[in-house]
Design a protein around this motif. Structure first.
Motif, PDB file in Angstrom:
ATOM      1  N   GLU B 277       0.835  -1.195   0.000  1.00  0.00           N
ATOM      2  CA  GLU B 277       0.000   0.000   0.000  1.00  0.00           C
ATOM      3  C   GLU B 277       0.874   1.250   0.000  1.00  0.00           C
ATOM      4  O   GLU B 277       1.694   1.439   0.883  1.00  0.00           O
ATOM      5  N   GLY B 278       0.707   2.050  -1.026  1.00  0.00           N
ATOM      6  CA  GLY B 278       1.490   3.283  -1.130  1.00  0.00           C
ATOM      7  C   GLY B 278       0.770   4.418  -0.431  1.00  0.00           C
ATOM      8  O   GLY B 278      -0.443   4.413  -0.302  1.00  0.00           O
ATOM      9  N   ALA B 279       1.551   5.404   0.001  1.00  0.00           N
ATOM     10  CA  ALA B 279       0.956   6.483   0.787  1.00  0.00           C
ATOM     11  C   ALA B 279       0.370   7.595  -0.072  1.00  0.00           C
ATOM     12  O   ALA B 279       0.003   8.638   0.430  1.00  0.00           O
ATOM     13  N   GLY B 280       0.289   7.375  -1.375  1.00  0.00           N
ATOM     14  CA  GLY B 280      -0.439   8.327  -2.191  1.00  0.00           C
ATOM     15  C   GLY B 280       0.353   9.517  -2.683  1.00  0.00           C
ATOM     16  O   GLY B 280      -0.161  10.621  -2.741  1.00  0.00           O
ATOM     17  N   ALA B 281       1.632   9.307  -3.013  1.00  0.00           N
ATOM     18  CA  ALA B 281       2.388  10.376  -3.653  1.00  0.00           C
ATOM     19  C   ALA B 281       2.317  10.122  -5.148  1.00  0.00           C
ATOM     20  O   ALA B 281       2.555   9.012  -5.601  1.00  0.00           O
ATOM     21  N   PHE B 282       2.003  11.157  -5.916  1.00  0.00           N
ATOM     22  CA  PHE B 282       1.887  11.009  -7.365  1.00  0.00           C
ATOM     23  C   PHE B 282       3.188  10.478  -7.954  1.00  0.00           C
ATOM     24  O   PHE B 282       3.197   9.614  -8.825  1.00  0.00           O
ATOM     25  N   VAL B 283       4.311  10.980  -7.442  1.00  0.00           N
ATOM     26  CA  VAL B 283       5.602  10.603  -8.013  1.00  0.00           C
ATOM     27  C   VAL B 283       5.889   9.117  -7.790  1.00  0.00           C
ATOM     28  O   VAL B 283       6.665   8.511  -8.523  1.00  0.00           O
ATOM     29  N   CYS B 284       5.251   8.510  -6.813  1.00  0.00           N
ATOM     30  CA  CYS B 284       5.465   7.072  -6.582  1.00  0.00           C
ATOM     31  C   CYS B 284       4.843   6.224  -7.684  1.00  0.00           C
ATOM     32  O   CYS B 284       5.019   5.010  -7.702  1.00  0.00           O
ATOM     33  N   GLY B 285       4.123   6.838  -8.609  1.00  0.00           N
ATOM     34  CA  GLY B 285       3.666   6.104  -9.778  1.00  0.00           C
ATOM     35  C   GLY B 285       4.779   5.965 -10.798  1.00  0.00           C
ATOM     36  O   GLY B 285       4.731   5.107 -11.677  1.00  0.00           O
ATOM     37  N   GLU B 286       5.790   6.814 -10.707  1.00  0.00           N
ATOM     38  CA  GLU B 286       6.953   6.715 -11.591  1.00  0.00           C
ATOM     39  C   GLU B 286       7.684   5.444 -11.191  1.00  0.00           C
ATOM     40  O   GLU B 286       7.917   5.194 -10.013  1.00  0.00           O
ATOM     41  N   GLU B 287       8.066   4.641 -12.170  1.00  0.00           N
ATOM     42  CA  GLU B 287       8.470   3.273 -11.836  1.00  0.00           C
ATOM     43  C   GLU B 287       9.665   3.159 -10.897  1.00  0.00           C
ATOM     44  O   GLU B 287       9.668   2.303 -10.007  1.00  0.00           O
TER      45      GLU B 287
END
Ligand SMILES: Cc1cc2nc3c(=O)[nH]c(=O)nc-3n(C[C@H](O)[C@H](O)[C@H](O)COP(=O)(O)O)c2cc1C
Ligand code: SF4
Ligand code: SF4
Ligand code: SF4
Ligand code: SF4
Ligand code: FES
Lengths: 352, 597
Positions: B277-287
């Protein structure tokens, strides 16, 4: 090793596969500006000063420090487009920076200042918000002025990758990003061991060695190479000397210690000019220490040791040597005890 | 197996759940029981149907009657009319805005007619918490085919032949990517599903995970087999609790049936998955940031190469794909690359799911064949602009995408055409704007997002977005000069050229495209100190319409700067010099006589 041929600014160069464009350029003496690159550390590719143009790449200007070389690659490091991009990056840095060069400790060795000079950036054409921080000066040796920080991340990486301490890291995001300690408590309240590697690598004036403050700019000091006297590792260092006074210590890279130092070698030089420092041997006469020559002192010690040995036998004497001495000195020390005094009572404070 | 005469599908997607579908479902249970129908009619909670705006949605099979905006109060009548008397309850049917006709069936609604639901084929049809329903719709057939009849190379060839490209934004050919990971030396390899979906307003991936989680698991199993991986991660944002819950249920069910874990379907193939579960940072979508985050580090991108295929999670070869990419895989394997090739264009095959929002009549989740003209999405599926206002722009690709204008309405929606227009396919955000939207304001909105979401690592993105945002602020207040527009353009271009990761490289797109297609609007702000759309507050003035003002003095009493004067029972006047535009007077006026102009 597989080699790769490429052309940089019209010059052919051959480098091993896996090298970067920056390494290839360095090999033929082409300078590419860098702010976040350090060859011993992992890559951050954060400052983007090292961008170059690669023929065939229409998408962007890749960072030379990270761009792997490819056979037949044609690189331009100094086109108008590249220079314009670097200028813009410098302007962006300067827009968020106190231009304090007049009193800044880094003046003269600051890479931001240097590149602004080279690219003709006098001030930023961007106005707007600027970061505000209070100076972290709790640590006795290191002062951090984050308003001058350009977030190259060298301090973060050296602390983690070389020192193994990881006292500092990034926090917050975007424009608010900063390098800080756990819970923002300041260096004094962190695991920092005051080694000062970060101070040495900081390309700007964000990190300063407090004991050197106001005592001389980089260009005013003479750098005297020497060996640290504190321990047997014998780190090589450069004493920064101004008017016969030591005003600081900086790294001497490319040595067995790769320039890195500990808190003692980096900051522990104030004893040199201490008035309490012994400058000649002293011999106690009638309950008072009086100055003596080395010959007198050594004669006295030899005479007393011989007396103890003759009256009580060699095992009445023991030797304890110091970790601050070198291997060679320790070797001589034990030889002296075994062969001259004739005892095996010999030990060393670092015998664990 | 129980036999029932009718199925009632109640949408349990996040959209319908928030408009009250849970209560509707409970009411249905109660009513069926009351009427003694609970043995012959079955209620199924499904995933999202895409038409969230019309929710809560209820569909009654076998007829396939589509009821929308169903409320708890409607239930007794619905049960009585449809299930007891066999009559369609007209008033709950969808009304086609154009013709005002009531449409009883799903497939006949304009919103659905132009769609090609391949990825979403099960969403809204099956109960996502029951693996049997997935299997009944040919689920896991592709996995069995792969394990039984195909070598890993065959699988990669088939995916390559299908022309499938990554749906996470960049559109990289999926088969090629799998091939790289398969060829990368190393014993241990990972597969990762990118379910971070950080674009504001996008919910394609969420709907797939909520509505058909098994199709993602099946895709990942096939991918893992193809590249030789035995372990995977699904990185889902923690703000998607329902998707995560359904994924966990799906995983447990798959493990129970031997479709996940050791010796899958009795073969040597072993594979299992973790959900992170990611904490919801947009940049964490970058691989690369995503993988750093899985490893427990700060989610900051790093330079590529090395690409994940060679050095990904914990330095091991890793294949990462988007949810929708994974969701395409089983369909391709089951039906073959050739079948897939019939949808889409030469270079952009298949379909794409979009979250259609903004000022269109029909909003929701739509799946269309690649290459469809933008106009069809907006005017046929979306049924045109709300309130029959004029179309102004469509923003595609979220904060990384671009704003296209009227002139691009006939543009084909595929990777190449969008790219050449300065936009990107992105992960599937599609925001339609009408004449009342100010493009400077739109650019500000997207930069607010990227400014806050930049990881702060590299100079151009961290510092540059801030400065672009400040310049836009100035323009929206009528400050700046026309030369500043060129300066903004140069800055935007430098950020695009020099930023480290995709976030910074694409963050200038909303600025660059609005400058390209709506430059006159910027100029109006700067030169004429006027916001043509009437949005930028600083350029508007509060004005009392004398004909409407009754002279009640309410406004003058609340104005904090004493800018309003006038005698009792006579029209009042605002002194624009003194007015600070707080809007207090407008709120205080009971006769709507204060306007902004
Ligand atoms: C800032 C940024 C955000 C991203 N967010 C997502 C995301 O939320 N979901 C996603 O699948 N890909 C996202 N991507 C793209 C991924 O980096 C990566 O390309 C993708 O997951 C690869 O899968 P694909 O080939 O199936 O598209 C993002 C990229 C960037 C630069
Ligand atoms: S850090 Fe460099 S640019 Fe900044 S004030 Fe100091 S010398 Fe000047
Ligand atoms: S002085 Fe050494 S330990 Fe302290 S922060 Fe700097 S590098 Fe880390
Ligand atoms: S303090 Fe210095 S070394 Fe550390 S990130 Fe800032 S500029 Fe770089
Ligand atoms: S482009 Fe932005 S998000 Fe990407 S690494 Fe740079 S600062 Fe971080
Ligand atoms: S030196 Fe290459 S990005 Fe900083």
């Amino acid at each position: 090793m597989k080699m790769v041929n490429l052309t940089i600014d019209g010059c052919q160069v051959e480098v091993p596969l896996g090298s970067t464009v920056l390494e290839a350029a360095q090999k033929i003496g082409i300078e590419i500006p860098t702010l976040c690159y350090e060859k011993d550390l992992s890559l951050a590719t954060a400052c983007r000063m090292c961008v170059v143009e690669v023929e065939g790449n229409k998408k962007n200007l890749p960072a030379a420090c990270a761009q792997p070389v490819m056979e037949g690659m044609i690189v331009h490091t100094n086109t108008p487009k590249v220079r314009e991009a670097r200028r813009m990056i410098l302007e962006l840095m300067v827009a968020n920076h106190p231009l304090d060069c007049l009193t800044c400790e880094a003046n003269g060795r600051c890479k931001l200042q240097q590149y602004c000079y080279e690219y003709g950036v006098k001030e930023s054409s961007f106005t707007g918000e600027r970061r505000r921080f209070t100076v972290d000066d709790g640590n006795p040796f290191i002062e951090r002025d984050l308003e001058k920080c350009i977030l190259c991340g060298l301090c973060v990486r050296v602390c983690d990758e070389v020192q193994g301490v990881a006292a500092i890291d990034y926090s917050d995001r975007g424009f608010d990003t900063k390098v800080t300690t756990f819970m923002d408590r300041g260096l004094a309240d962190s695991p920092c061991v005051s080694c000062g590697q970060c101070v040495y690598l900081c390309p700007v004036g964000a990190l300063t060695a407090k004991p050197s403050k106001g005592k001389g700019r980089d260009f005013e000091v003479e750098k005297v190479p020497t060996t640290c006297g504190y321990c047997g590792v014998g780190c090589q260092l450069a004493l920064n000397v101004k008017k016969d006074k030591i005003v600081g210590v900086t790294n001497l890279p490319d040595n067995h210690n790769q320039g890195y130092l500990c808190v003692k070698g980096r900051f522990g030089y104030d004893f040199v000019d201490s008035p309490e420092r012994l400058t000649t041997p002293l011999i106690k006469r009638d309950g008072e220490f009086v100055e003596a020559s080395w010959d007198e002192a050594l004669d006295l010690v030899a005479q007393k040791m011989a007396k103890v040995r003759d009256e009580h036998g060699p095992d009445a004497i023991a030797g304890l040597s110091s970790a601050r001495t070198t291997n060679e000195e320790n070797y001589l020390f034990q030889k002296f005890f075994r062969a001259v005094i004739g005892t095996n009572n010999i030990d060393h404070c670092a015998r664990l | 197996m129980e036999l029932v005469r009718a199925h009632i599908l109640v949408c349990g997607g996040t959209g319908c759940t928030s408009s009250g579908s849970k209560a509707v479902q409970e009411a249905l249970h109660r009513e069926l029981k009351k009427q003694g129908l609970d043995k012959e009619v079955k209620i199924v909670e499904t995933g999202c149907h895409g038409f969230c705006e019309q929710g809560p949605l209820v569909i009654v099979y076998p007829e396939g009657t589509f009821y929308c905006q169903v409320q708890v109060e409607d239930i007794p009548e619905l049960v009585e009319e449809h299930l007891l008397k066999g009559r369609i309850l007209q008033r709950l049917l969808f009304t086609e805005p154009l013709t005002q006709e009531r449409v009883p069936h799903y497939k006949e609604i304009d919103f659905y007619r132009k769609q090609r639901r391949l990825v979403l084929r099960n969403c809204g049809y099956i109960d996502p918490e029951k693996i049997d329903e997935y299997i009944a719709r040919d689920g896991y057939v592709a996995l069995a085919k792969v394990l039984g009849e195909m070598t890993p190379e065959d699988v990669i060839e088939e995916i390559k032949a299908s022309g499938l490209r990554g749906r996470g934004g960049a559109g990289f050919p999926t088969g090629l990517k799998w091939g790289f990971a398969a060829q990368a030396p190393g014993e241990k390899k990972y597969v990762v599903c990118n379910a971070d979906e950080g674009d504001p307003g996008a919910f394609m991936d969420r709907s797939i995970l909520e509505g058909d989680p098994h199709c993602v698991l099946e895709g990942m199993l096939i991918g893992a087999y193809a590249i030789g991986s035995d372990e995977g991660y699904i990185y889902a944002r923690a703000e998607y609790p329902l998707a995560i819950k359904r994924l966990k249920i799906a995983l447990a069910q798959a493990r129970e049936l031997g479709l996940m874990g050791d010796n899958i379907l009795g073969t040597d193939f072993c594979f299992d998955l973790h959900i992170k579960e990611g904490a919801g940072a947009f940049v964490c979508g970058e691989e690369t940031a995503l993988m750093a985050s899985i490893e427990g580090q700060r989610g900051m991108p790093r330079s590529r190469p090395p690409f994940p295929a060679n050095s990904g999670l914990w330095g091991k070869p890793t294949n990462i794909n988007n949810v929708e990419t994974w969701a395409n895989v089983a369909n391709i394997i089951r039906n073959g690359a050739k079948w897939y090739g019939q949808f889409g264009t030469e270079k952009s095959k298949g379909t794409k799911v979009f979250a259609l929002t903004g000022k269109v009549k029909n909003t929701g989740l739509v799946e269309v064949p690649m290459g469809i003209p933008m106009r069809e999405i907006i005017y046929e599926i979306g049924d045109g602009i709300l309130g029959d206002k004029k179309f102004k722009a469509v923003q595609i690709g979220g904060p990384s995408g671009g704003c296209l204008s009227e002139g691009q309405l006939d543009l084909a929606v595929d990777y190449e055409s969008l790219g050449s227009a300065g936009a990107i396919m992105g992960s599937g955000g599609l925001v339609v704007m009408d004449e009342e939207t100010c493009m400077v304001d739109v650019a500000k909105f997207f930069l607010d997002f990227t400014r806050a979401e930049s990881c702060g690592k590299c100079t151009p993105c961290r510092e540059g977005i801030q400065r672009m945002r400040e310049m836009l602020q100035d323009f929206s207040e009528g400050k700046g000069s026309l030369e500043d527009l060129d300066k903004l353009e140069r800055l935007a271009q430098t950020i695009k050229d020099t930023a480290l990761c995709g976030l910074g490289q694409t963050a200038p797109n909303p600025v660059l495209t609005t400058l390209r297609y709506f430059r006159d609007e910027y100029e109006a702000h700067i030169r004429d100190k006027r916001c043509p759309a009437g949005v930028c507050r600083a350029l508007l003035t509060y004005y009392i319409v004398p004909e409407l003002c009754r002279g009640c003095t309410a406004c003058a009493r609340v104005c904090p700067t004493g800018a309003i004067t006038g005698k009792v029972k006579e029209p009042h006047v605002i002194d624009p010099e003194k007015c600070i535009k707080c809007g207090a007077c407008m709120e205080a006026c009971r006769f709507d006589s204060i306007i902004l102009k």
